[in-house]
Design a protein around this motif. Structure first.
Motif, PDB file in Angstrom:
ATOM      1  N   VAL A 191       0.868  -1.276   0.140  1.00  0.00           N
ATOM      2  CA  VAL A 191      -0.112  -0.171   0.015  1.00  0.00           C
ATOM      3  C   VAL A 191       0.924   1.323  -0.085  1.00  0.00           C
ATOM      4  O   VAL A 191       1.858   1.400   0.774  1.00  0.00           O
ATOM      5  CB  VAL A 191      -0.908   0.055   1.151  1.00  0.00           C
ATOM      6  N   GLY A 192       0.684   2.032  -0.867  1.00  0.00           N
ATOM      7  CA  GLY A 192       1.322   3.199  -1.008  1.00  0.00           C
ATOM      8  C   GLY A 192       0.460   4.521  -1.531  1.00  0.00           C
ATOM      9  O   GLY A 192      -0.618   4.221  -1.978  1.00  0.00           O
ATOM     10  N   HIS A 193       0.933   5.745  -1.298  1.00  0.00           N
ATOM     11  CA  HIS A 193       0.401   6.780  -2.344  1.00  0.00           C
ATOM     12  C   HIS A 193       1.089   7.325  -3.568  1.00  0.00           C
ATOM     13  O   HIS A 193       2.257   7.693  -3.203  1.00  0.00           O
ATOM     14  CB  HIS A 193       0.217   7.962  -1.287  1.00  0.00           C
ATOM     15  N   ASN A 194       0.693   7.517  -4.542  1.00  0.00           N
ATOM     16  CA  ASN A 194       1.159   7.801  -5.570  1.00  0.00           C
ATOM     17  C   ASN A 194       2.140   6.751  -6.043  1.00  0.00           C
ATOM     18  O   ASN A 194       3.520   7.237  -6.140  1.00  0.00           O
ATOM     19  CB  ASN A 194       1.619   9.240  -5.638  1.00  0.00           C
ATOM     20  N   LEU A 195       2.015   5.533  -6.212  1.00  0.00           N
ATOM     21  CA  LEU A 195       2.908   4.543  -6.157  1.00  0.00           C
ATOM     22  C   LEU A 195       3.684   4.628  -7.540  1.00  0.00           C
ATOM     23  O   LEU A 195       4.642   4.047  -7.481  1.00  0.00           O
ATOM     24  CB  LEU A 195       2.167   3.017  -6.068  1.00  0.00           C
ATOM     25  N   ALA A 196       3.067   5.293  -8.604  1.00  0.00           N
ATOM     26  CA  ALA A 196       3.932   5.327  -9.691  1.00  0.00           C
ATOM     27  C   ALA A 196       5.094   5.887  -9.692  1.00  0.00           C
ATOM     28  O   ALA A 196       6.129   5.256 -10.364  1.00  0.00           O
ATOM     29  CB  ALA A 196       2.951   5.975 -10.826  1.00  0.00           C
ATOM     30  N   PHE A 197       5.211   6.752  -8.805  1.00  0.00           N
ATOM     31  CA  PHE A 197       6.598   7.331  -8.433  1.00  0.00           C
ATOM     32  C   PHE A 197       7.450   6.433  -7.997  1.00  0.00           C
ATOM     33  O   PHE A 197       8.531   6.066  -8.411  1.00  0.00           O
ATOM     34  CB  PHE A 197       6.264   8.642  -7.554  1.00  0.00           C
ATOM     35  N   ASP A 198       7.095   5.566  -6.904  1.00  0.00           N
ATOM     36  CA  ASP A 198       7.748   4.658  -6.035  1.00  0.00           C
ATOM     37  C   ASP A 198       8.336   3.216  -7.109  1.00  0.00           C
ATOM     38  O   ASP A 198       9.448   3.025  -7.292  1.00  0.00           O
ATOM     39  CB  ASP A 198       7.365   3.942  -4.886  1.00  0.00           C
ATOM     40  N   LEU A 199       7.014   3.106  -7.945  1.00  0.00           N
ATOM     41  CA  LEU A 199       7.400   1.819  -8.616  1.00  0.00           C
ATOM     42  C   LEU A 199       8.362   2.450  -9.862  1.00  0.00           C
ATOM     43  O   LEU A 199       9.061   1.605 -10.198  1.00  0.00           O
ATOM     44  CB  LEU A 199       6.270   1.634  -9.481  1.00  0.00           C
ATOM     45  N   GLY A 200       8.403   3.439 -10.497  1.00  0.00           N
ATOM     46  CA  GLY A 200       9.499   4.013 -11.472  1.00  0.00           C
ATOM     47  C   GLY A 200      10.738   3.924 -10.978  1.00  0.00           C
ATOM     48  O   GLY A 200      11.663   3.568 -11.699  1.00  0.00           O
ATOM     49  N   PHE A 201      10.938   4.366  -9.553  1.00  0.00           N
ATOM     50  CA  PHE A 201      12.411   4.261  -9.020  1.00  0.00           C
ATOM     51  C   PHE A 201      12.844   2.578  -8.790  1.00  0.00           C
ATOM     52  O   PHE A 201      14.062   2.290  -9.308  1.00  0.00           O
ATOM     53  CB  PHE A 201      12.468   4.910  -7.810  1.00  0.00           C
ATOM     54  N   LEU A 202      11.864   1.771  -8.605  1.00  0.00           N
ATOM     55  CA  LEU A 202      12.114   0.453  -8.382  1.00  0.00           C
ATOM     56  C   LEU A 202      12.386  -0.195  -9.857  1.00  0.00           C
ATOM     57  O   LEU A 202      13.275  -0.926  -9.810  1.00  0.00           O
ATOM     58  CB  LEU A 202      11.104  -0.467  -7.619  1.00  0.00           C
ATOM     59  N   MET A 203      11.703   0.069 -10.780  1.00  0.00           N
ATOM     60  CA  MET A 203      11.786  -0.392 -12.062  1.00  0.00           C
ATOM     61  C   MET A 203      12.932   0.018 -12.894  1.00  0.00           C
ATOM     62  O   MET A 203      13.776  -0.774 -13.695  1.00  0.00           O
ATOM     63  CB  MET A 203      10.542   0.039 -12.837  1.00  0.00           C
ATOM     64  N   ALA A 204      13.592   1.147 -12.639  1.00  0.00           N
ATOM     65  CA  ALA A 204      14.647   1.767 -13.102  1.00  0.00           C
ATOM     66  C   ALA A 204      16.009   0.957 -12.562  1.00  0.00           C
ATOM     67  O   ALA A 204      16.948   0.815 -13.070  1.00  0.00           O
ATOM     68  CB  ALA A 204      14.909   3.176 -12.677  1.00  0.00           C
ATOM     69  N   ASP A 228      -3.974  16.108   2.007  1.00  0.00           N
ATOM     70  CA  ASP A 228      -5.085  16.481   1.766  1.00  0.00           C
ATOM     71  C   ASP A 228      -6.237  15.480   2.379  1.00  0.00           C
ATOM     72  O   ASP A 228      -7.445  15.596   2.586  1.00  0.00           O
ATOM     73  CB  ASP A 228      -5.441  16.796   0.433  1.00  0.00           C
ATOM     74  N   LEU A 229      -5.725  14.230   2.716  1.00  0.00           N
ATOM     75  CA  LEU A 229      -6.503  13.132   3.075  1.00  0.00           C
ATOM     76  C   LEU A 229      -6.446  12.824   4.593  1.00  0.00           C
ATOM     77  O   LEU A 229      -7.101  12.172   5.212  1.00  0.00           O
ATOM     78  CB  LEU A 229      -6.301  12.198   2.066  1.00  0.00           C
ATOM     79  N   LEU A 230      -5.071  13.010   5.018  1.00  0.00           N
ATOM     80  CA  LEU A 230      -4.695  12.466   6.415  1.00  0.00           C
ATOM     81  C   LEU A 230      -3.937  13.786   6.997  1.00  0.00           C
ATOM     82  O   LEU A 230      -3.165  14.642   6.196  1.00  0.00           O
ATOM     83  CB  LEU A 230      -3.760  11.323   6.432  1.00  0.00           C
ATOM     84  N   PRO A 231      -3.890  14.012   8.139  1.00  0.00           N
ATOM     85  CA  PRO A 231      -2.975  14.759   8.960  1.00  0.00           C
ATOM     86  C   PRO A 231      -1.557  14.493   8.871  1.00  0.00           C
ATOM     87  O   PRO A 231      -0.971  13.936  10.134  1.00  0.00           O
ATOM     88  CB  PRO A 231      -3.829  14.716  10.458  1.00  0.00           C
ATOM     89  N   VAL A 232      -0.733  14.653   7.895  1.00  0.00           N
ATOM     90  CA  VAL A 232       0.577  14.314   7.890  1.00  0.00           C
ATOM     91  C   VAL A 232       1.372  15.652   7.566  1.00  0.00           C
ATOM     92  O   VAL A 232       0.774  16.450   6.710  1.00  0.00           O
ATOM     93  CB  VAL A 232       0.558  13.310   6.832  1.00  0.00           C
ATOM     94  N   ASP A 233       2.704  15.623   8.035  1.00  0.00           N
ATOM     95  CA  ASP A 233       3.309  16.837   7.875  1.00  0.00           C
ATOM     96  C   ASP A 233       4.298  16.477   6.726  1.00  0.00           C
ATOM     97  O   ASP A 233       5.008  15.597   6.966  1.00  0.00           O
ATOM     98  CB  ASP A 233       4.127  17.152   9.186  1.00  0.00           C
ATOM     99  N   LYS A 234       4.226  17.267   5.713  1.00  0.00           N
ATOM    100  CA  LYS A 234       5.127  16.932   4.453  1.00  0.00           C
ATOM    101  C   LYS A 234       6.347  17.977   4.355  1.00  0.00           C
ATOM    102  O   LYS A 234       6.860  18.053   3.232  1.00  0.00           O
ATOM    103  CB  LYS A 234       4.335  17.088   3.305  1.00  0.00           C
ATOM    104  N   SER A 235       6.429  18.771   5.379  1.00  0.00           N
ATOM    105  CA  SER A 235       7.651  19.768   5.269  1.00  0.00           C
ATOM    106  C   SER A 235       9.061  19.162   5.129  1.00  0.00           C
ATOM    107  O   SER A 235       9.695  19.947   4.457  1.00  0.00           O
ATOM    108  CB  SER A 235       7.673  20.454   6.644  1.00  0.00           C
TER     109      SER A 235
END
Length: 576
Positions: free
Chosen positions: A88-101, A132-139
């Protein structure tokens, strides 16, 4: 407010650390996955941390790939297994891109992207950010991940991996309640294929592109010379044809009584030499401005290819979109010569033939249209023959253009006046109000199933859905009709991409590079051209047939495919 639990952190920096942690992965049913990288480019930037949240173990594994660069090989069996924990992840296309490379290809049947899931649940054309979906700090997302890691960075990396698990549980509960599990499963199967397409990129010949742009400039100059004959000293001899106001005055001076200079305003006069030259000039200028030398900026310095941002859900219907650059807008002309396969390789281009008409016939259902497809008849010729009252062999090219306007315009409930404008601007067919009304009536007499479908569509805001169960609320009549059709087409295309990914070992070295509306383009080794052609065509037919099988009246699926040196412009011929 949703609470995100805290799990213990386990930093993996040595082979011994990894060996002790690997058995924990096999015991989990859900694993949160997130990467922290030194940048956004999978071909030039590096993965610093691989975060794996293990709820059963009560820990988050933080694998430091700077300290332990071989760790991905140790984790490969877990990531690539056909069965096991849901990742499970969010915007997994980004993570998969690094793994596939880096040569890792996780199974699409074990993925859950909370961003894509939220888009399906809310019929959103854009993916919401995790914050925008959960209270997470992305700073700390843009902090320095290449140096010594701080405790705050480790806690940040862990929290993202845990947060998606909380969101997943909320999403799967809602999906089951609203019967959206099938639609979500389809998106997750397509996800690794879309990431694969992005990381592999599109072949591109910058020299051929520059030549195409030079030709467009030359066409614009030639059109300007034709326009110069109509200037007649207007504006002291400095008439600017890019100015709508000045162009309008010039048109009126030459007896062309138009209210504006938009294409639909000019369409009735398209055969006038002034209007013809103006439209040609604008078309050439559009090619230069929209597809000029700036496109060369998208050429990757390391791969020499273009790596666009494919948006798996780019519309409320579920259709894909593309950006930076938008390859879906490249015209079907010589411009596509620049998208050329490397030496020793080919491009297999495959299109679903008249898929929207086929899906409309299946969904309505309309037995006349469906039977025509079953017999392999040309639907445009059939429509022209019946509404014009002439035998099929007497149907002209102009008649077929009219039929295309009727077929593609009226399946979504277009009125007579809208049909007039659509026929004129889209197909160059001029109709009087009386002709438009008469032809519209003849069309629905020919295809009564379509008329019945339109008439039973409820008024007001309703929930409509695709054949795979994707849902959308709308009050607009046209959207009530086109969402099930276009959305089901998008579902079939995505299933095809998912199957290509899952069966990628059938044609080694082949991979998708483009997915444009109803079209898929695959790059393959030249020596496997025939295999790739059969593979792509077979998968695309199978995928859409699976979707079509859920319709009230299934209709045959046809895929037109060929092997080319470039994007469908220059046919490939094997060397003798």
């Amino acid at each position: 407010m949703t609470r995100i639990p805290s799990l213990a952190l386990r930093l993996i920096q040595t082979p011994k650390d990894l060996e002790a942690a690997l058995p924990l992965l096999a015991r989990e049913r859900l694993v949160g996955l997130d990467l922290e990288t030194t940048g956004l480019d999978p071909h030039q930037d590096r993965i610093r941390l691989l975060s794996l949240a293990l709820p059963q173990a009560g820990e988050v594994l933080l694998v430091d790939l700077f300290r332990l660069p071989g760790a991905l090989e140790g984790i490969r069996p877990f990531l690539e297994a056909g069965e096991g924990a849901l990742l499970v992840g969010h915007n997994l296309a980004f993570d998969l891109g690094f793994l596939m490379a880096r040569g890792l290809f996780p199974s699409g049947r074990r993925l859950w992207d909370t961003g894509l899931a939220q888009q399906v649940l809310r019929a959103l054309p854009r993916m919401p950010a995790l914050k925008d979906l959960l209270p997470v700090d992305k700073s700390l997302q843009v902090s320095d991940w290449g140096g010594e890691l701080s405790q705050r960075q480790l806690e940040y990396a862990a929290r993202d991996a845990v947060a998606v698990l909380v969101l997943y549980k909320e999403q799967i509960a809602e999906a089951r309640e609203r019967n959206l599990v099938r639609a979500l499963a389809l998106e997750m199967r397509a996800l690794p294929a879309v990431a694969w397409m992005r990381v592999m990129g599109v072949p591109f010949d910058p020299k051929a592109w520059s030549l195409q742009m030079e030709e467009a400039l030359a066409e614009a100059e030639r059109a300007l010379k034709r326009l110069a004959r109509f200037e007649d000293g207007l504006f002291q001899g400095s008439l600017n044809w890019n100015s709508p106001k000045q162009a309008l005055e010039a048109l009126r001076r030459h007896g062309i009584a138009v209210s504006g200079t938009r294409e639909e305003d000019l369409a009735p006069y398209r055969h006038h030499p002034l209007v013809e030259a103006l439209l040609d000039y604008r078309e050439a200028q559009k090619r230069v401005s929209a597809f000029g030398e700036r496109w060369l900026e998208h050429l990757h310095p390391k791969t020499g290819r273009i790596h666009p941002e494919w948006k798996q859900i780019g519309a409320e219907t579920g259709r894909m979109a593309c950006a930076r650059p938008n390859l879906q807008q490249v015209p079907r002309d010589a411009t596509r010569r620049a998208f050329r396969a490397p030496e020793g390789r080919v491009l297999v281009k495959a299109d679903y033939s008249q898929i929207e008409l086929r899906l409309a016939a299946a969904l309505a259902p309309d037995s006349v249209m469906a039977e025509a497809f079953r017999k392999g008849e040309d639907l445009h010729t059939l429509t022209a023959s019946r509404v014009l009252g002439k035998p099929g062999e007497a149907v002209t090219r102009e008649d077929r253009q009219l039929a295309k306007a009727l077929n593609f315009g009226l399946i979504y409930g277009m009125g007579a006046e809208s049909l007039r404008q659509y026929a004129l601007t889209g197909y160059g067919v001029a109709l009087s109000p009386e002709e438009a009304s008469r032809l519209r009536e003849a069309f629905f007499q020919l295809y009564p199933g379509l008329r019945a479908w339109h008439r039973r569509t409820p008024q007001g805001e309703v929930e409509v859905e695709t054949l795979m169960g994707r849902k959308r609320r709308t009050s607009r009549f046209t959207e009530k009709l086109n969402t099930p059709v276009q959305g089901s087409g998008a579902d079939g295309l995505k299933l095809a991409l998912g199957l290509l990914y899952e069966r990628r070992h059938e044609v080694p070295g082949a991979f998708p590079v483009l997915a444009v509306h109803d079209e898929v383009v695959v790059e393959a080794p030249a020596e496997r051209a025939d295999e790739a052609l059969a593979w792509v065509r077979g998968v695309m037919v199978e995928a859409m047939e699976r979707v079509m099988a859920r319709a009230p009246l299934p209709v045959p699926v046809e895929v037109e495919a060929g092997v080319y040196r470039d994007w469908g412009f220059t046919p490939w011929e094997p060397s003798r």
